[in-house]
Design a protein around this motif. Sequence first.
Motif, PDB file in Angstrom:
ATOM      1  N   MET A 179       0.844  -1.195   0.000  1.00 40.64           N
ATOM      2  CA  MET A 179       0.000   0.000   0.000  1.00 40.64           C
ATOM      3  C   MET A 179       0.883   1.251   0.000  1.00 40.64           C
ATOM      4  O   MET A 179       1.768   1.379   0.840  1.00 40.64           O
ATOM      5  CB  MET A 179      -0.882  -0.029   1.256  1.00 40.64           C
ATOM      6  N   VAL A 180       0.635   2.132  -0.947  1.00 41.55           N
ATOM      7  CA  VAL A 180       1.408   3.371  -1.039  1.00 41.55           C
ATOM      8  C   VAL A 180       0.548   4.508  -0.490  1.00 41.55           C
ATOM      9  O   VAL A 180      -0.580   4.706  -0.936  1.00 41.55           O
ATOM     10  CB  VAL A 180       1.820   3.658  -2.498  1.00 41.55           C
ATOM     11  N   THR A 181       1.072   5.228   0.499  1.00 45.63           N
ATOM     12  CA  THR A 181       0.301   6.309   1.112  1.00 45.63           C
ATOM     13  C   THR A 181       1.120   7.596   1.128  1.00 45.63           C
ATOM     14  O   THR A 181       2.343   7.570   0.975  1.00 45.63           O
ATOM     15  CB  THR A 181      -0.126   5.954   2.553  1.00 45.63           C
ATOM     16  N   LEU A 182       0.396   8.693   1.358  1.00 44.41           N
ATOM     17  CA  LEU A 182       1.013  10.008   1.338  1.00 44.41           C
ATOM     18  C   LEU A 182       0.890  10.611   2.743  1.00 44.41           C
ATOM     19  O   LEU A 182      -0.173  10.537   3.353  1.00 44.41           O
ATOM     20  CB  LEU A 182       0.266  10.855   0.299  1.00 44.41           C
ATOM     21  N   GLY A 183       1.982  11.170   3.261  1.00 42.23           N
ATOM     22  CA  GLY A 183       1.953  11.806   4.579  1.00 42.23           C
ATOM     23  C   GLY A 183       2.300  13.275   4.478  1.00 42.23           C
ATOM     24  O   GLY A 183       3.254  13.649   3.785  1.00 42.23           O
ATOM     25  N   LEU A 184       1.495  14.125   5.140  1.00 43.29           N
ATOM     26  CA  LEU A 184       1.745  15.570   5.180  1.00 43.29           C
ATOM     27  C   LEU A 184       2.010  15.980   6.621  1.00 43.29           C
ATOM     28  O   LEU A 184       1.382  15.442   7.536  1.00 43.29           O
ATOM     29  CB  LEU A 184       0.514  16.335   4.666  1.00 43.29           C
ATOM     30  N   ASP A 185       2.908  16.925   6.806  1.00 46.89           N
ATOM     31  CA  ASP A 185       3.194  17.398   8.154  1.00 46.89           C
ATOM     32  C   ASP A 185       3.298  18.919   8.130  1.00 46.89           C
ATOM     33  O   ASP A 185       4.077  19.479   7.358  1.00 46.89           O
ATOM     34  CB  ASP A 185       4.506  16.778   8.651  1.00 46.89           C
ATOM     35  N   VAL A 186       2.479  19.586   8.940  1.00 47.41           N
ATOM     36  CA  VAL A 186       2.477  21.050   8.981  1.00 47.41           C
ATOM     37  C   VAL A 186       3.454  21.517  10.063  1.00 47.41           C
ATOM     38  O   VAL A 186       3.217  21.326  11.249  1.00 47.41           O
ATOM     39  CB  VAL A 186       1.069  21.590   9.287  1.00 47.41           C
ATOM     40  N   GLY A 187       4.567  22.087   9.635  1.00 46.29           N
ATOM     41  CA  GLY A 187       5.557  22.613  10.576  1.00 46.29           C
ATOM     42  C   GLY A 187       5.428  24.124  10.686  1.00 46.29           C
ATOM     43  O   GLY A 187       4.602  24.743  10.020  1.00 46.29           O
ATOM     44  N   GLY A 188       6.248  24.720  11.536  1.00 44.55           N
ATOM     45  CA  GLY A 188       6.217  26.159  11.743  1.00 44.55           C
ATOM     46  C   GLY A 188       6.568  26.927  10.482  1.00 44.55           C
ATOM     47  O   GLY A 188       6.052  28.017  10.236  1.00 44.55           O
ATOM     48  N   THR A 189       7.445  26.366   9.646  1.00 44.88           N
ATOM     49  CA  THR A 189       7.888  27.089   8.452  1.00 44.88           C
ATOM     50  C   THR A 189       7.492  26.407   7.156  1.00 44.88           C
ATOM     51  O   THR A 189       7.401  27.061   6.123  1.00 44.88           O
ATOM     52  CB  THR A 189       9.429  27.262   8.444  1.00 44.88           C
ATOM     53  N   LYS A 190       7.281  25.083   7.192  1.00 39.39           N
ATOM     54  CA  LYS A 190       6.964  24.424   5.913  1.00 39.39           C
ATOM     55  C   LYS A 190       5.926  23.318   6.075  1.00 39.39           C
ATOM     56  O   LYS A 190       5.764  22.745   7.149  1.00 39.39           O
ATOM     57  CB  LYS A 190       8.234  23.849   5.285  1.00 39.39           C
ATOM     58  N   VAL A 191       5.228  23.078   4.970  1.00 42.13           N
ATOM     59  CA  VAL A 191       4.359  21.909   4.868  1.00 42.13           C
ATOM     60  C   VAL A 191       5.154  20.861   4.092  1.00 42.13           C
ATOM     61  O   VAL A 191       5.509  21.077   2.934  1.00 42.13           O
ATOM     62  CB  VAL A 191       3.052  22.231   4.125  1.00 42.13           C
ATOM     63  N   LEU A 192       5.481  19.762   4.781  1.00 44.17           N
ATOM     64  CA  LEU A 192       6.286  18.704   4.166  1.00 44.17           C
ATOM     65  C   LEU A 192       5.377  17.556   3.753  1.00 44.17           C
ATOM     66  O   LEU A 192       4.500  17.148   4.513  1.00 44.17           O
ATOM     67  CB  LEU A 192       7.324  18.201   5.172  1.00 44.17           C
ATOM     68  N   GLY A 193       5.562  17.054   2.560  1.00 42.34           N
ATOM     69  CA  GLY A 193       4.825  15.881   2.103  1.00 42.34           C
ATOM     70  C   GLY A 193       5.776  14.800   1.646  1.00 42.34           C
ATOM     71  O   GLY A 193       6.823  15.101   1.054  1.00 42.34           O
ATOM     72  N   ILE A 194       5.432  13.549   1.955  1.00 39.66           N
ATOM     73  CA  ILE A 194       6.236  12.422   1.471  1.00 39.66           C
ATOM     74  C   ILE A 194       5.294  11.327   0.960  1.00 39.66           C
ATOM     75  O   ILE A 194       4.125  11.269   1.352  1.00 39.66           O
ATOM     76  CB  ILE A 194       7.142  11.831   2.567  1.00 39.66           C
ATOM     77  N   VAL A 195       5.818  10.483   0.104  1.00 41.39           N
ATOM     78  CA  VAL A 195       5.091   9.281  -0.309  1.00 41.39           C
ATOM     79  C   VAL A 195       5.869   8.085   0.241  1.00 41.39           C
ATOM     80  O   VAL A 195       7.089   8.004   0.085  1.00 41.39           O
ATOM     81  CB  VAL A 195       4.976   9.193  -1.851  1.00 41.39           C
ATOM     82  N   LEU A 196       5.127   7.213   0.929  1.00 44.17           N
ATOM     83  CA  LEU A 196       5.743   6.066   1.607  1.00 44.17           C
ATOM     84  C   LEU A 196       5.297   4.781   0.910  1.00 44.17           C
ATOM     85  O   LEU A 196       4.102   4.573   0.693  1.00 44.17           O
ATOM     86  CB  LEU A 196       5.276   6.058   3.065  1.00 44.17           C
ATOM     87  N   ASP A 197       6.260   3.920   0.583  1.00 46.80           N
ATOM     88  CA  ASP A 197       5.866   2.665  -0.070  1.00 46.80           C
ATOM     89  C   ASP A 197       5.553   1.589   0.966  1.00 46.80           C
ATOM     90  O   ASP A 197       5.663   1.815   2.179  1.00 46.80           O
ATOM     91  CB  ASP A 197       6.926   2.224  -1.096  1.00 46.80           C
ATOM     92  N   GLU A 198       5.168   0.431   0.474  1.00 44.73           N
ATOM     93  CA  GLU A 198       4.754  -0.693   1.323  1.00 44.73           C
ATOM     94  C   GLU A 198       5.827  -1.065   2.364  1.00 44.73           C
ATOM     95  O   GLU A 198       5.525  -1.414   3.496  1.00 44.73           O
ATOM     96  CB  GLU A 198       4.468  -1.887   0.395  1.00 44.73           C
ATOM     97  N   ALA A 199       7.093  -0.947   1.958  1.00 45.77           N
ATOM     98  CA  ALA A 199       8.202  -1.338   2.833  1.00 45.77           C
ATOM     99  C   ALA A 199       8.568  -0.229   3.830  1.00 45.77           C
ATOM    100  O   ALA A 199       9.471  -0.404   4.651  1.00 45.77           O
ATOM    101  CB  ALA A 199       9.416  -1.697   1.986  1.00 45.77           C
ATOM    102  N   GLY A 200       7.884   0.910   3.750  1.00 48.30           N
ATOM    103  CA  GLY A 200       8.184   2.005   4.676  1.00 48.30           C
ATOM    104  C   GLY A 200       9.301   2.916   4.190  1.00 48.30           C
ATOM    105  O   GLY A 200       9.873   3.676   4.962  1.00 48.30           O
ATOM    106  N   ALA A 201       9.603   2.863   2.904  1.00 44.58           N
ATOM    107  CA  ALA A 201      10.643   3.746   2.350  1.00 44.58           C
ATOM    108  C   ALA A 201       9.994   4.978   1.727  1.00 44.58           C
ATOM    109  O   ALA A 201       8.913   4.886   1.131  1.00 44.58           O
ATOM    110  CB  ALA A 201      11.455   3.001   1.300  1.00 44.58           C
ATOM    111  N   ILE A 202      10.663   6.122   1.862  1.00 45.42           N
ATOM    112  CA  ILE A 202      10.184   7.364   1.242  1.00 45.42           C
ATOM    113  C   ILE A 202      10.562   7.328  -0.241  1.00 45.42           C
ATOM    114  O   ILE A 202      11.741   7.210  -0.574  1.00 45.42           O
ATOM    115  CB  ILE A 202      10.822   8.594   1.926  1.00 45.42           C
ATOM    116  N   VAL A 203       9.554   7.420  -1.118  1.00 46.55           N
ATOM    117  CA  VAL A 203       9.849   7.346  -2.550  1.00 46.55           C
ATOM    118  C   VAL A 203       9.673   8.699  -3.250  1.00 46.55           C
ATOM    119  O   VAL A 203      10.053   8.841  -4.409  1.00 46.55           O
ATOM    120  CB  VAL A 203       8.989   6.262  -3.252  1.00 46.55           C
TER     121      VAL A 203
END
Length: 315
Positions: A1-25
Motif C-alpha cells: 500500500m502506497v500512502t502520502l503523509g503531510l506534516d504542517v511545521g512552523g515554516t513548511k508543509v512537508l509531504g512524502i510518499v511512503l511505499d509498502e516497505a516504509g521507504a520514502i519514494v
Amino acid sequence: MVTLGLDVGGTKVLGIVLDEAGAIVAEHQEPTRRDADGLMERLQAVAAALREQNPDVTAVGVGLPGLVDRAGTLRFAPNLPGIVELPVGPGLSEALGIAVQAENDATCAAWAEHQLGAAAGTDTALLVTLGTGIGGGLVVDGLLVRGANGFAGEIGHMVVDDGGIPCPCGRRGCWERYASGSALDREARDLVAGGGGARLVELAGGDPRRVTGVQVTAAAAEGDPDARDVLDRFADWFALGLANLIHVIDPSRCVVGGGLVAAGDVVLGPIRTALGETRLIAPEHRPPVEVVPASLGPRAGAIGAALLARDVQPG
Ligand SMILES: [Zn+2]
C-alpha cells in the motif's frame, strides 16, 4: 500500500510518499501559511504535486500542530492563533477526492518512531519532541494512545510551575515553557543579558543577539561552565516532566526528538542523570528507563501520517 503523509511545521508543509516497505519514494514541500484558507491551499498543493508523480497513492495522512479530533477537525492550535475549528481532514478529502486521516503531528511522529524508528521493538514507549514547544506521543501496550477525543499526548502543556511563565495556550507554567528548544534559547539569552556566557557570544560570531541553544550545547560540549549550568537546569526541568509521564505510563524507552537532540549525549546525558538521581520514585527498584534520541529526524511526523493513512478505507 502506497500512502502520502503531510506534516504542517512552523515554516513548511512537508509531504512524502511512503511505499509498502516504509521507504520514502517522493518528497515535496512548500512554505507554511498561517491562515485557514492558506493552510488548506498549501496542503492541497503539496498533496496534488506528489499524487501527480505517484498515482498509486491510496490514502493521505496529515499531521497538525494542535488538538485534532477524531473527525479530523483541527480544533485549536496554540502556535497558529488564527486557526480554530478547521475541518482539515474532511475538507482535504473533498478537495482531493481521496480518504484523508488527520491527527496531531506529535502523535504521528510517535507512531513513526514506534513502527520504524528508535522505539521499534518496544511495547510501551514515550516520544517527546523538543521544538518551539514540546510535542508528545504515547504508545502503551503496543497501541497508539489517542484518547476519547483524539487529544491525548498534550504533554507540553502539563503544568510544572503553577502560576509560572505564560504559555501560548493561555495558561501559565506549562512544561514546554521550561524544557523546550525555545526555553533553552531564552535561558541562553538571559545568561548573556546578565553578563555571563562569554564563550556563547564568541561561538555566535561575537553578536550576543545571535546566541541561542545551539551555542549552549556547543559550549557545554567543550566543558564551558556557564553553558553546563544552563544545560543542567534545563535537564532538571526536562527530567521533572519526563518523570511525571514515566510514573503514568511506565515506558521501557523514552525517545527524544527535535533539533536539540542532534547534540546527542551533551543534552541527553544530564537528562539521564537528573532523571535517575532525583526525579523517579524508587529508582533502585525499577529497571532503568532508556532515554534515546529519535532516529527518523524531521520527517518523523510525515512518515507517521503516511503510516496512519494505511488504516483508513480508500475513498
Ligand atoms: Zn501551555
